[in-house]
Design a protein around this motif. Sequence first.
Motif, PDB file in Angstrom:
ATOM      1  N   LEU A  43       0.812  -1.218   0.000  1.00 40.71           N
ATOM      2  CA  LEU A  43       0.000   0.000   0.000  1.00 40.71           C
ATOM      3  C   LEU A  43       0.844   1.267   0.000  1.00 40.71           C
ATOM      4  N   ALA A  44       2.081   1.196   0.466  1.00 37.58           N
ATOM      5  CA  ALA A  44       2.929   2.387   0.622  1.00 37.58           C
ATOM      6  C   ALA A  44       3.465   2.934  -0.701  1.00 37.58           C
ATOM      7  N   HIS A  45       3.221   2.265  -1.793  1.00 32.44           N
ATOM      8  CA  HIS A  45       3.730   2.722  -3.086  1.00 32.44           C
ATOM      9  C   HIS A  45       2.919   3.931  -3.563  1.00 32.44           C
ATOM     10  N   PRO A  46       3.564   5.010  -4.015  1.00 26.38           N
ATOM     11  CA  PRO A  46       2.829   6.222  -4.420  1.00 26.38           C
ATOM     12  C   PRO A  46       1.809   5.990  -5.530  1.00 26.38           C
ATOM     13  N   VAL A  47       2.127   5.184  -6.524  1.00 23.90           N
ATOM     14  CA  VAL A  47       1.172   4.932  -7.611  1.00 23.90           C
ATOM     15  C   VAL A  47      -0.031   4.174  -7.058  1.00 23.90           C
ATOM     16  N   ARG A  48       0.198   3.217  -6.206  1.00 17.97           N
ATOM     17  CA  ARG A  48      -0.912   2.434  -5.636  1.00 17.97           C
ATOM     18  C   ARG A  48      -1.798   3.310  -4.763  1.00 17.97           C
ATOM     19  N   MET A  49      -1.199   4.221  -4.032  1.00 22.47           N
ATOM     20  CA  MET A  49      -2.007   5.123  -3.211  1.00 22.47           C
ATOM     21  C   MET A  49      -2.881   6.011  -4.104  1.00 22.47           C
ATOM     22  N   ARG A  50      -2.323   6.495  -5.217  1.00 27.73           N
ATOM     23  CA  ARG A  50      -3.113   7.327  -6.135  1.00 27.73           C
ATOM     24  C   ARG A  50      -4.217   6.512  -6.792  1.00 27.73           C
ATOM     25  N   LEU A  51      -3.924   5.251  -7.113  1.00 22.54           N
ATOM     26  CA  LEU A  51      -4.949   4.384  -7.707  1.00 22.54           C
ATOM     27  C   LEU A  51      -6.106   4.161  -6.721  1.00 22.54           C
ATOM     28  N   CYS A  52      -5.774   3.879  -5.481  1.00 25.76           N
ATOM     29  CA  CYS A  52      -6.837   3.686  -4.475  1.00 25.76           C
ATOM     30  C   CYS A  52      -7.673   4.946  -4.329  1.00 25.76           C
ATOM     31  N   GLN A  53      -7.015   6.088  -4.271  1.00 27.22           N
ATOM     32  CA  GLN A  53      -7.735   7.348  -4.134  1.00 27.22           C
ATOM     33  C   GLN A  53      -8.632   7.594  -5.353  1.00 27.22           C
ATOM     34  N   ALA A  54      -8.113   7.311  -6.545  1.00 29.27           N
ATOM     35  CA  ALA A  54      -8.907   7.506  -7.766  1.00 29.27           C
ATOM     36  C   ALA A  54     -10.110   6.569  -7.781  1.00 29.27           C
ATOM     37  N   LEU A  55      -9.936   5.338  -7.316  1.00 27.21           N
ATOM     38  CA  LEU A  55     -11.070   4.405  -7.269  1.00 27.21           C
ATOM     39  C   LEU A  55     -12.116   4.861  -6.260  1.00 27.21           C
ATOM     40  N   TYR A  56     -11.691   5.387  -5.118  1.00 27.76           N
ATOM     41  CA  TYR A  56     -12.671   5.894  -4.154  1.00 27.76           C
ATOM     42  C   TYR A  56     -13.426   7.083  -4.731  1.00 27.76           C
ATOM     43  N   GLU A  57     -12.743   7.884  -5.520  1.00 22.38           N
ATOM     44  CA  GLU A  57     -13.398   9.035  -6.143  1.00 22.38           C
ATOM     45  C   GLU A  57     -14.391   8.594  -7.214  1.00 22.38           C
ATOM     46  N   ARG A  58     -14.007   7.634  -7.998  1.00 24.55           N
ATOM     47  CA  ARG A  58     -14.787   7.222  -9.167  1.00 24.55           C
ATOM     48  C   ARG A  58     -15.779   6.110  -8.860  1.00 24.55           C
ATOM     49  N   GLY A  59     -15.458   5.241  -7.933  1.00 22.67           N
ATOM     50  CA  GLY A  59     -16.305   4.083  -7.638  1.00 22.67           C
ATOM     51  C   GLY A  59     -15.782   2.834  -8.308  1.00 22.67           C
ATOM     52  N   THR A  60     -15.833   2.798  -9.629  1.00 21.47           N
ATOM     53  CA  THR A  60     -15.233   1.718 -10.411  1.00 21.47           C
ATOM     54  C   THR A  60     -14.551   2.346 -11.618  1.00 21.47           C
TER      55      THR A  60
END
Length: 191
Positions: A17-34
């Motif tokens: 989870l500590a990887h910057p790209v993975r953190m941005r992906l998780c944040q983008a998914l929470y914003e978008r839903g899917t």
Amino acid sequence: MDEPERKLRDARELRALAHPVRMRLCQALYERGTATATELAEMVGESPANCSWHLRQLAKYGFVEEAGGAKGRNRPWRPVPRALSWGDGDETGEVAAASDALSAQYTEQEFAGLRDWLAWRRTDPPEWQDAANWVQNVDWLTAEELKELNEALIAIVTRHRERRDPAERPLGARRVRIFAWAVPAEPYAED
């Protein structure tokens, strides 16, 4: 309804989870839903192949999952909506190092978000500029009072958690960064 809090105690899942790209992906998914890896690539500024690889790593540790309905490049992903915690005082060795790395990455991400907002905030309508705020204070608390204060902050910060689902967002709602901490101001010293 969200699952109960997930306590991260494995160095591998903390590092995943500590990887910057993975953190941005998780944040983008929470914003978008899917979203598909291709859609996420546009949101986070990475290649679809790189996003796909990182999504598979996040799925391996249960942070995201396939949403179903398509295959290959059109495969949608969604976040696994669950509060996460890490950083307990009894952590040692590899787990403590991975936990500290994840905390440092989150902190850097949030400070970057604050710096970004400071750079463009004057372009927002006045009502949004006036609604945004921060507060700073130094106080004297016992460990019990500090724990109570942090529990109250968590309750305030998470009270609109259901809005991670795009269908639950009221008209006019915007994504807002909320980051709070209450920590000792200096290292512990016996009196």
